[in-house]
Design an enzyme around this catalytic site. Structure first.
Site, mmCIF file in Angstrom:
data_model
loop_
_atom_site.group_PDB
_atom_site.id
_atom_site.type_symbol
_atom_site.label_atom_id
_atom_site.label_comp_id
_atom_site.label_asym_id
_atom_site.label_seq_id
_atom_site.Cartn_x
_atom_site.Cartn_y
_atom_site.Cartn_z
ATOM 1 C CD1 TRP A 1 -8.201 30.252 -0.952
ATOM 2 C CD2 TRP A 1 -7.091 28.752 -2.193
ATOM 3 N NE1 TRP A 1 -8.160 29.076 -0.246
ATOM 4 C CE2 TRP A 1 -7.483 28.139 -0.980
ATOM 5 C CE3 TRP A 1 -6.390 27.989 -3.124
ATOM 6 C CZ2 TRP A 1 -7.213 26.805 -0.676
ATOM 7 C CZ3 TRP A 1 -6.095 26.660 -2.823
ATOM 8 C CH2 TRP A 1 -6.504 26.081 -1.622
ATOM 9 C CG HIS B 1 -5.795 30.120 2.727
ATOM 10 N ND1 HIS B 1 -5.755 28.840 2.261
ATOM 11 C CD2 HIS B 1 -4.613 30.676 2.360
ATOM 12 C CE1 HIS B 1 -4.594 28.628 1.635
ATOM 13 N NE2 HIS B 1 -3.895 29.721 1.672
ATOM 14 C CB VAL C 1 -4.904 18.390 4.498
ATOM 15 C CG1 VAL C 1 -4.615 19.345 5.636
ATOM 16 C CG2 VAL C 1 -6.040 18.898 3.621
ATOM 17 C CD GLN D 1 -10.064 30.909 5.922
ATOM 18 O OE1 GLN D 1 -8.864 30.667 6.092
ATOM 19 N NE2 GLN D 1 -10.744 30.485 4.879
ATOM 20 C CB ALA E 1 -4.238 21.787 9.376
ATOM 21 N NE ARG F 1 -10.553 32.799 -0.016
ATOM 22 C CZ ARG F 1 -11.024 31.625 0.341
ATOM 23 N NH1 ARG F 1 -12.060 31.106 -0.317
ATOM 24 N NH2 ARG F 1 -10.478 30.954 1.320
HETATM 25 N N1 DAH Z 1 -7.557 27.182 3.828
HETATM 26 C C1 DAH Z 1 -8.760 26.565 3.359
HETATM 27 C C2 DAH Z 1 -9.641 27.595 2.652
HETATM 28 O O1 DAH Z 1 -9.505 28.732 2.894
HETATM 29 C C3 DAH Z 1 -9.517 25.974 4.516
HETATM 30 C C4 DAH Z 1 -8.830 24.789 5.068
HETATM 31 C C5 DAH Z 1 -9.100 23.542 4.613
HETATM 32 C C6 DAH Z 1 -7.876 24.915 6.074
HETATM 33 C C7 DAH Z 1 -8.479 22.415 5.105
HETATM 34 C C8 DAH Z 1 -7.220 23.807 6.587
HETATM 35 C C9 DAH Z 1 -7.553 22.587 6.090
HETATM 36 O O2 DAH Z 1 -6.307 23.885 7.530
HETATM 37 O O3 DAH Z 1 -6.915 21.459 6.588
HETATM 38 O O4 DAH Z 1 -10.411 27.220 1.862
#
Ligand code: DAH
Length: 347
Positions: free
Chosen positions: A162, A177, A261, A218, A315, A204
């Site tokens: 990020w 995010h 995760v 998002q 998630a 970002r």
């Molecule tokens: N937050 C991640 C991103 O911005 C995307 C994401 C991936 C969200 C996996 C999630 C997840 O909740 O389980 O790249």
């Protein structure tokens, strides 16, 4: 002839001349000129009034009276001629500038929802039918929520995923995010079960190009409770894909890494442009990546206030602009926030 008769005759002459001239006039401009000539300060008539004090006493009343009559008559005639001319001009205008009542009216420009808003609402609707509520969390976040509590410690190489806008106040970032919303929702609801969608703008520090923008939306998905399994995640996302991309669309989940995760994955849908054969839109892969997902990491559950021995959760995170780009074949993400109505009006 006496001087008096002379003056009266002069006045009568004057009146005749003025009136004859008046009837031949046919424009406002000429009318004004006439008024100056016959009723203005230096007109012959006004001279009569001025000379009156010099005239012999006995003739003053009669000459004066006569001059007043002439003046009143000329003024009345001027008014009525002036009215006639204005009427004539109006008539002419009405004749020449006929209103065309068959001409369609101009439709006032009407605003509409931004295409991303439309797509966001579609996503909310699909998840609402599966029992998920919208939960909003701030765009300005703490470093702790955005990274640390999501199992991304300071100096950990995973932070490189990020590119972050840091601000002068230490420990505060523009969220990169929507995942920090998971922490907020969990801390608010623990130990109750949760089903939420967390939408909103993320930022970002990107070099912008056709597929990178420094601001974008998002939508995060979070379910926490007892006995929530990977099968629930798969079923929920599968149902979403069918409703969003069309009945019968094929999907797959590939393993992938996200620190918050375990296990983590990415979901692809079959390319709906080529039907999976391979084309420029799917870069010849036949599949389009639509989201990241996984089972909420035990560390994250604990940070949110849930005992990972008792509770589990799943998630996912997706980008509505990306979904919109695929659906409408938009080839440059910068169009979304460039504020060019020629782009926005198309949807
Ligand atoms: N937050 C991640 C991103 O911005 C995307 C994401 C991936 C969200 C996996 C999630 C997840 O909740 O389980 O790249």
């Amino acid at each position: 002839m006496s001087k008096k008769e002379n003056m009266i005759e002069e006045l009568e002459e004057l009146q005749k001349r003025a009136e004859a001239e008046l009837v031949s006039l046919n424009s406002e401009a000429n009318l004004q000129r006439w008024k100056t000539a016959y009723l203005g300060h230096s007109s012959a008539l006004m001279q009569v009034f001025k000379r009156l004090p010099e005239a012999p006493l006995e003739m003053r009343p009669e000459v004066g009276q006569h001059a007043n009559q002439v003046k009143a008559a000329l003024e009345t005639h001027f008014e009525s001629r002036s009215m006639e001319i204005r009427q004539a001009a109006l008539q002419q205008n009405l004749q020449q500038e006929k209103q065309d009542v068959t001409l369609p009216g101009r439709v006032p420009p009407c605003g509409r929802l931004h295409i991303t808003t439309v797509v966001l609402r579609e996503i909310y609707r699909i998840f609402a039918e599966m029992g998920f509520q919208v939960y909003r969390s701030p765009e300005v976040e703490s470093d702790v929520n955005n990274f640390e509590l999501l199992n991304i410690p300071a100096h950990h190489p995973a932070r490189d995923l990020w590119d972050t806008f840091f601000i002068k106040t230490e420990g505060v970032v523009l969220r990169t995010h929507t995942s920090p919303g998971q922490i907020r929702a969990m801390r608010e609801f623990a130990p109750e079960p949760i089903r939420v969608v967390l939408p909103g703008m993320c930022y970002r520090y990107e070099q912008t190009d056709a597929s990178h923008e420094f601001q974008f939306n998002q939508v995060e998905l979070l379910a926490v409770g007892k006995r929530i399994t990977f099968a629930n995640l798969k079923g929920t996302l599968e149902e979403f894909a069918q409703r969003m991309y069309g009945e019968g669309v094929r999907t797959r989940i590939r393993p992938s890494y996200f620190p918050f995760v375990e296990p983590g994955g990415e979901m692809d849908v079959e390319c709906f442009v080529c039907g999976g054969k391979g084309c420029p839109v799917c870069k010849r892969r036949g599949w389009l990546e639509i989201l990241g997902c996984g089972m909420v990491h035990p560390v994250v559950l604990r940070n949110g206030g849930y005992d990972p021995e008792v509770y589990s959760g799943f998630a996912a995170g997706m980008g509505p602009e990306r979904i919109t780009m695929l659906r409408y074949r938009i080839d440059d993400i910068r169009n979304f926030w460039a504020n060019d109505v020629r782009f926005l009006e198309q949807f």
